[in-house]
Motif scaffolding. Structure first.
Motif, PDB file in Angstrom:
ATOM      1  N   PHE A 106      20.382  -1.214  31.789  1.00  0.00           N
ATOM      2  CA  PHE A 106      20.617  -2.436  32.560  1.00  0.00           C
ATOM      3  C   PHE A 106      20.175  -2.183  33.996  1.00  0.00           C
ATOM      4  O   PHE A 106      20.613  -1.236  34.634  1.00  0.00           O
ATOM      5  CB  PHE A 106      22.101  -2.801  32.536  1.00  0.00           C
ATOM      6  CG  PHE A 106      22.407  -4.174  33.075  1.00  0.00           C
ATOM      7  CD1 PHE A 106      22.685  -5.220  32.223  1.00  0.00           C
ATOM      8  CD2 PHE A 106      22.428  -4.408  34.444  1.00  0.00           C
ATOM      9  CE1 PHE A 106      22.972  -6.489  32.708  1.00  0.00           C
ATOM     10  CE2 PHE A 106      22.716  -5.668  34.941  1.00  0.00           C
ATOM     11  CZ  PHE A 106      22.988  -6.714  34.077  1.00  0.00           C
ATOM     12  N   SER A 107      19.315  -3.051  34.488  1.00  0.00           N
ATOM     13  CA  SER A 107      18.821  -2.969  35.867  1.00  0.00           C
ATOM     14  C   SER A 107      19.332  -4.179  36.641  1.00  0.00           C
ATOM     15  O   SER A 107      19.265  -5.310  36.156  1.00  0.00           O
ATOM     16  CB  SER A 107      17.288  -2.960  35.858  1.00  0.00           C
ATOM     17  OG  SER A 107      16.781  -3.356  37.108  1.00  0.00           O
ATOM     18  N   LEU A 108      19.827  -3.947  37.855  1.00  0.00           N
ATOM     19  CA  LEU A 108      20.302  -5.055  38.688  1.00  0.00           C
ATOM     20  C   LEU A 108      19.167  -5.999  39.070  1.00  0.00           C
ATOM     21  O   LEU A 108      19.406  -7.157  39.387  1.00  0.00           O
ATOM     22  CB  LEU A 108      20.972  -4.523  39.958  1.00  0.00           C
ATOM     23  CG  LEU A 108      22.318  -3.843  39.763  1.00  0.00           C
ATOM     24  CD1 LEU A 108      22.792  -3.227  41.073  1.00  0.00           C
ATOM     25  CD2 LEU A 108      23.344  -4.819  39.220  1.00  0.00           C
ATOM     26  N   ALA A 109      17.932  -5.511  39.020  1.00  0.00           N
ATOM     27  CA  ALA A 109      16.781  -6.365  39.333  1.00  0.00           C
ATOM     28  C   ALA A 109      16.258  -7.061  38.077  1.00  0.00           C
ATOM     29  O   ALA A 109      16.001  -8.264  38.092  1.00  0.00           O
ATOM     30  CB  ALA A 109      15.671  -5.550  39.983  1.00  0.00           C
ATOM     31  N   ASP A 110      16.120  -6.333  36.998  1.00  0.00           N
ATOM     32  CA  ASP A 110      15.437  -6.870  35.820  1.00  0.00           C
ATOM     33  C   ASP A 110      16.349  -7.585  34.823  1.00  0.00           C
ATOM     34  O   ASP A 110      15.873  -8.413  34.045  1.00  0.00           O
ATOM     35  CB  ASP A 110      14.700  -5.748  35.084  1.00  0.00           C
ATOM     36  CG  ASP A 110      13.633  -5.098  35.953  1.00  0.00           C
ATOM     37  OD1 ASP A 110      13.104  -5.781  36.856  1.00  0.00           O
ATOM     38  OD2 ASP A 110      13.350  -3.903  35.755  1.00  0.00           O
ATOM     39  N   ASP A 111      17.635  -7.269  34.829  1.00  0.00           N
ATOM     40  CA  ASP A 111      18.529  -7.812  33.804  1.00  0.00           C
ATOM     41  C   ASP A 111      19.570  -8.783  34.346  1.00  0.00           C
ATOM     42  O   ASP A 111      20.502  -9.149  33.630  1.00  0.00           O
ATOM     43  CB  ASP A 111      19.218  -6.665  33.058  1.00  0.00           C
ATOM     44  CG  ASP A 111      18.211  -5.815  32.308  1.00  0.00           C
ATOM     45  OD1 ASP A 111      17.402  -6.382  31.555  1.00  0.00           O
ATOM     46  OD2 ASP A 111      18.218  -4.578  32.502  1.00  0.00           O
ATOM     47  N   THR A 112      19.440  -9.190  35.569  1.00  0.00           N
ATOM     48  CA  THR A 112      20.326 -10.202  36.135  1.00  0.00           C
ATOM     49  C   THR A 112      19.578 -11.524  36.093  1.00  0.00           C
ATOM     50  O   THR A 112      18.811 -11.843  36.990  1.00  0.00           O
ATOM     51  CB  THR A 112      20.748  -9.829  37.573  1.00  0.00           C
ATOM     52  OG1 THR A 112      19.581  -9.514  38.334  1.00  0.00           O
ATOM     53  CG2 THR A 112      21.675  -8.629  37.572  1.00  0.00           C
TER      54      THR A 112
END
Length: 196
Positions: free
Chosen positions: A57-63
């Motif tokens: 989970f990436s704060l940039a890619d998965d939000t």
């Protein structure tokens, strides 16, 4: 709605906030904006963390929602973390369905040496089962925190700033709230940010 259009909506809302704050005028029924608007938003890193299901989970890619509220805290925190998470959970119940569907709340552990995905999940479920918990090794958590102006100390997992960051669909954090923000203030600000 594309990311560019959603971003312009946020910019308009934040512009309105700045105008009202400077001008001191506006609709008396409207609550003042409680968050702090940043002149230079923090750029959210695409660093890969791990969610409570063990998935990357990436704060940039998965939000994917229009607004993601990000808080750094830990399971064994006795005071500030449960207060902030409780205020966020209460704020979510104050939103109408349309607003609620556009918001995620994410807790990034500041104590990855102790917290596990399972303990994070159990902890967050006490507040709201939709809250997302993220874990990684300490170096990764520290790097993500530094990108977002949250300094994390391995010897003191509670010795960092306790702001809640508002992340937009352009992977920037142009606004933050302090730990004293009430559920009503969070809910009002969220609604303001999501207004088109």
């Amino acid at each position: 709605m594309g990311a560019r259009a959603r971003r312009s909506g946020w910019l308009a809302a934040l512009g309105l906030v700045a105008t009202l704050a400077l001008g001191g005028c506006g609709d008396d029924a409207k609550q003042p904006f409680s968050g702090q608007v940043l002149d230079n938003p923090y750029k959210v890193p695409a660093t890969e963390l791990v969610d409570t299901d063990g998935k990357p989970f990436s704060l940039a890619d998965d939000t994917d929602k229009r607004l993601t509220l990000v808080f750094f805290g830990y399971v064994n925190c006795k005071d500030i973390c449960p207060a902030v998470l409780s205020h966020l959970a209460s704020a979510m119940t104050r939103l109408d369905d349309a607003d609620r569907k556009q918001v995620d709340v994410v807790l990034v552990t500041s104590d990855p040496n102790t917290d596990t995905p399972a303990s994070l999940r159990a902890y967050l479920d006490r507040f709201d089962s939709s809250f997302i918990g993220l874990d990684a090794d300490f170096a990764t958590i520290k790097a993500v925190g530094l990108d977002l102006a949250v300094g994390i100390d391995e010897r003191d997992p509670g010795g960092h700033t306790t702001q809640v960051l508002g992340v937009d669909s352009a992977n920037e954090a142009p606004v933050y709230w302090d730990a004293d923000t009430t559920p009503v203030q969070f809910a009002n600000d969220i609604h303001t940010l999501l207004e088109d």
